[in-house]
Design a protein around this motif. Sequence first.
Motif, short mmCIF file in Angstrom:
data_model
loop_
_atom_site.label_atom_id
_atom_site.label_comp_id
_atom_site.label_asym_id
_atom_site.label_seq_id
_atom_site.Cartn_x
_atom_site.Cartn_y
_atom_site.Cartn_z
N THR A 50 0.81 -1.22 0.00
CA THR A 50 0.00 0.00 0.00
C THR A 50 0.84 1.26 0.00
OG1 THR A 50 -0.08 -0.06 2.41
CG2 THR A 50 -1.87 -1.15 1.22
N GLY A 51 2.14 1.12 0.19
CA GLY A 51 3.02 2.27 0.26
C GLY A 51 3.28 2.74 1.67
N THR A 52 2.57 2.17 2.62
CA THR A 52 2.81 2.54 4.02
C THR A 52 4.05 1.83 4.53
OG1 THR A 52 1.42 0.74 4.84
CG2 THR A 52 0.34 2.85 4.43
N SER B 196 1.70 6.38 7.21
CA SER B 196 1.27 6.67 5.85
C SER B 196 1.25 8.18 5.67
CB SER B 196 -0.11 6.08 5.57
OG SER B 196 -1.09 6.62 6.45
N THR B 197 1.34 8.63 4.43
CA THR B 197 1.37 10.07 4.15
C THR B 197 0.43 10.38 2.99
OG1 THR B 197 3.20 9.88 2.59
CG2 THR B 197 3.76 10.22 4.92
N SER B 198 -0.14 11.57 3.04
CA SER B 198 -1.05 11.98 1.97
C SER B 198 -0.31 12.43 0.72
CB SER B 198 -1.95 13.12 2.47
OG SER B 198 -1.17 14.26 2.81
N ALA B 199 0.98 12.66 0.82
CA ALA B 199 1.82 13.03 -0.32
C ALA B 199 3.25 12.63 0.02
CB ALA B 199 1.72 14.53 -0.60
N PRO B 200 4.11 12.47 -0.96
CA PRO B 200 5.50 12.08 -0.68
C PRO B 200 6.20 13.11 0.21
CG PRO B 200 5.00 11.77 -3.00
CD PRO B 200 3.85 12.54 -2.41
N LEU B 201 7.08 12.63 1.09
CA LEU B 201 7.87 13.47 1.97
C LEU B 201 9.28 13.60 1.42
CD1 LEU B 201 6.81 12.01 5.43
CD2 LEU B 201 6.02 14.16 4.41
N THR B 202 9.91 14.71 1.78
CA THR B 202 11.32 14.88 1.43
C THR B 202 12.21 14.07 2.36
OG1 THR B 202 10.82 17.12 0.67
CG2 THR B 202 13.14 16.58 1.07
N SER B 203 11.84 14.05 3.65
CA SER B 203 12.61 13.27 4.61
C SER B 203 11.68 12.85 5.75
CB SER B 203 13.79 14.06 5.17
OG SER B 203 13.34 15.18 5.92
N ASP C 229 -2.53 8.92 15.58
CA ASP C 229 -2.13 10.32 15.62
C ASP C 229 -1.89 10.79 14.19
OD1 ASP C 229 -2.09 10.20 18.41
OD2 ASP C 229 0.07 9.83 18.50
N SER C 230 -1.95 12.10 14.00
CA SER C 230 -1.58 12.64 12.69
C SER C 230 -0.94 14.00 12.85
CB SER C 230 -2.81 12.73 11.77
OG SER C 230 -3.72 13.71 12.23
N TYR C 231 -0.09 14.31 11.89
CA TYR C 231 0.60 15.60 11.86
C TYR C 231 0.55 16.14 10.44
CZ TYR C 231 4.36 19.06 12.01
OH TYR C 231 5.09 20.21 11.92
N THR C 232 0.03 17.37 10.32
CA THR C 232 -0.04 18.03 9.02
C THR C 232 1.04 19.09 8.94
OG1 THR C 232 -2.41 17.62 8.88
CG2 THR C 232 -1.50 19.35 7.46
N LEU C 233 1.90 18.99 7.94
CA LEU C 233 3.04 19.89 7.80
C LEU C 233 2.57 21.31 7.54
CD1 LEU C 233 4.19 16.98 7.21
CD2 LEU C 233 5.94 18.12 5.85
N GLY C 234 3.35 22.24 8.09
CA GLY C 234 2.93 23.63 8.02
C GLY C 234 3.78 24.54 7.16
N GLY C 235 4.91 24.09 6.69
CA GLY C 235 5.76 25.00 5.93
C GLY C 235 7.03 24.33 5.48
N GLY D 118 8.63 18.30 3.92
CA GLY D 118 7.80 18.05 2.76
C GLY D 118 6.92 19.25 2.48
N THR D 119 5.94 19.04 1.64
CA THR D 119 5.06 20.12 1.22
C THR D 119 4.04 20.45 2.29
OG1 THR D 119 5.28 19.35 -1.06
CG2 THR D 119 3.46 20.85 -0.58
N ALA D 120 3.81 21.75 2.53
CA ALA D 120 2.79 22.17 3.49
C ALA D 120 1.45 21.56 3.13
CB ALA D 120 2.70 23.69 3.53
N GLY D 121 0.74 21.08 4.15
CA GLY D 121 -0.55 20.45 3.94
C GLY D 121 -0.47 18.94 3.85
N THR D 122 0.71 18.39 3.70
CA THR D 122 0.87 16.94 3.71
C THR D 122 0.62 16.40 5.11
OG1 THR D 122 2.50 17.04 1.93
CG2 THR D 122 2.45 15.03 3.27
#
Length: 818
Positions: free
Chosen positions: A267-269, A350-357, A323-329, A288-292
């Motif tokens: 599943t990619g997780t 799991s992530t809603s979009a790819p992360l940089t790290s 738990d979840s964390y949404t990136l802010g910037g 990563g991208t804000a909102g991920t």
Amino acid sequence: MPLNRSATRRQVVGSAAAAVVLGMMTPARSAALSGAPSATAAGTGDGWTAQWIGRDTPPVAPELGRQNPAPLLRRKFALGKRVVRAEFSIVGLGYYEAWINGHRVGDQVLDPPPSAYDQTAYSRTFDVTKALRSGDNALAVTLGRGYLSTPATTPTTIFGLSKAPWTQEPRLLAQLDIVFSDGTRRRVVSDDTWKITDGPTLDALYFGEHYDARRARPGWTNADYDDSGWEDAQVQPAPTKQVVPADMPPVKVTDTFDPVGSTKLKTGTQVYDFGRTTAGWARIKVSGTAGTTVTLIYGEQLNDDGTVFQSGMLGPADVSHLDSYTLGGKGVQTWEPSFTRHGFRYVEVSTSAPLTSFEIEARVAHTAVASTGRFDCANPVLNRINANQRASLLDNMWGIPSDTPWRDRQGWTADAYLYLDSAALNFDVEGLYRQWLRTFRESQRADGALPVIAPNPGGFPLWNDPSWSGTLISSTWTHYQHYGATGVLSDNYPAMARWLDLMRTTIAGTNGLYTGFSFGDWSPPGAENATTVALRPPEGSLLTANADLYHEARLLALIARELGHSGDAARFDTMADALAEKFNEKFLDADTGVYHTPVEAGYRQTSNLVALAYGLVPDEHRDKVFANLVKDITDRGDHLNTGAIGTKLLLPVLTENGRADLAYKIAAQTDYPSWGYWVKQGATTSWETWSMTKKDFSMNHPFLGTVDDWFYQHLAGIQAAAPGYAKLLVAPVVPDDLRYASAQVTTPRGEVSSCWRRQNGRLTLTVTVPAGTPAEVRVPLTDGARGVTAGRGATRAERKDDYVAYNVGAGTHVFHVS
């Protein structure tokens, strides 16, 4: 991936909170400084002039995105003189984190401890002198929900948490006492001059925590932050009758460690394995991208497809530990939850979009009790069992003694009693249990009824189970034996007496025996295969319930005499005498020497153990009853067949009746059912059941791990011969198949240790006794022993067939058996 250790707790990119931690003060130190007038706010005690503040809005269903945000509160103030001393006192319900000028106040987490909030709330006081400065200053607090604010949604409806009289939005009571260099004082208090707004956190204890960094307010804990757009905080009615200083240690983060491996699923997780079962949460470091959104699912076991198992027993299967964390910037962001706690070994990410790290590590958090015991022996299986129980004990201390951090997360009263000996032998739990016993008695109903969980919100329908509710008496007595303070007896005595008198009246109407509900000998072998969650024994629960009620009546008679209530003692002894007579009429088959219930279930070890352990067996039948117990154990290949109640009693009963050899065989087993079987399965904690045939049951549940009592009290032989170890008995047993055993316990009078070792055909026993403590040492006579050589300071008292007793004083004493 491991996380950089330099990251500070709760650090989020965009926050100006500093890493400086301000120190906690003792209640005595706090009182010495404040010199404050009496309180004017209801629900506080002397020294409080602050008011409770917060919001009026009720809690909503805690679904992701729907629960009310955790509020942020702050107060700006100016100082024009040099500060020489300052202390900050706070009660933040359900949980809080606080800052002064960006400095974190204390290193406690998940504070204050859960309580019967409508009766008592607990405060802490901190030395914050170094945080204040001339000019503008700011107090800042964020509040979480904990057990205070629990809406009526599954799983909370199971325990009736939504019906609690204390359910409301989070509340704050805080005051800062300042002493200036010229001797003048100033107090800054919580009132309607504070500001309040929504924070970036959505939290609910049973649904995890969700943080949206896009909604963070950078610098909000600092004095120069502009809060002009915030609302005014509202003064609220007091949520509690009284505020008292917490005198147990707070919950703290005690360990941080990296995963031992990870697996990427189709599943990619990504599933991270931390190598051991624990309690706390994950800390992540991401970019990563804000909102991920990064989603973390915690659990103790895996599904067949490699995903993390989430039990649906208490509600929707996908939300119990999430738990979840949404990136802010831009940039690297570090986050960990503030107001929730999970039982886990695995974390599925799991992530809603790819992360940089991405990096992750485990954070272990529990009540910061001191380690006061140590056990070691020549059998590595027993050492692993002890280590597993120690881990489970800590994982179930978070302001209350709980059943498991993974599922119920409740203060089940029998669980807390059953493992109290084990806890007290390994850790300093004096304050933790004394404070929890207060919560237990404050959960009592007006008619004297006692709950089966504490704190009890009132919505759980089960009351007055002798094997659960009645443990207010047995836990109080056990606490007294370990710590020796009569205050715990007198504090709890009125509640205990009211309950026992209620039960005396109750059984008078049922032919002298208890006939109501009881959980019974919970979780015996085979119960884990039941079609429902219930781990009830096949013989039913009435025999153990009546045995426990008898035992509690005898204990309360002892407590009444200790406190000088001779009339009460006579009444409780009369109740116990009548119960014993009815018990034997109902349950004892005198011809066969077997105790059994009307429910046909074959021979049940616990039914006979409780009668033997509590002195219910008539003298003329005792040998036959004990012989039948031994026969059933040996017929099972030297295995137990007990649930939580019988397991605690089994090895001590065998040992005290001359069969320590059989007790050791049971303890050292490695096939089902046994503690060693857990070890063979890779357990790092104690389990709720004897096997994990169903994933619904917890792998972090200490009430079956009470073999640990036997390690200290019988294998090493360290026992309190008087409350608080005012007198000491050291009476080790020496199994044929064990080469050495050693234990030490820090008692209220000092350190006690016992170590025996076989070497070159000789047994050597070394005992250390603290100052001012008279002790009796019983040196075991092994097969073929010709005599005992004792050092100076040991006076021979008597010789029995299996030991020679000596009286000793303080110091280290060495005995040789040739």
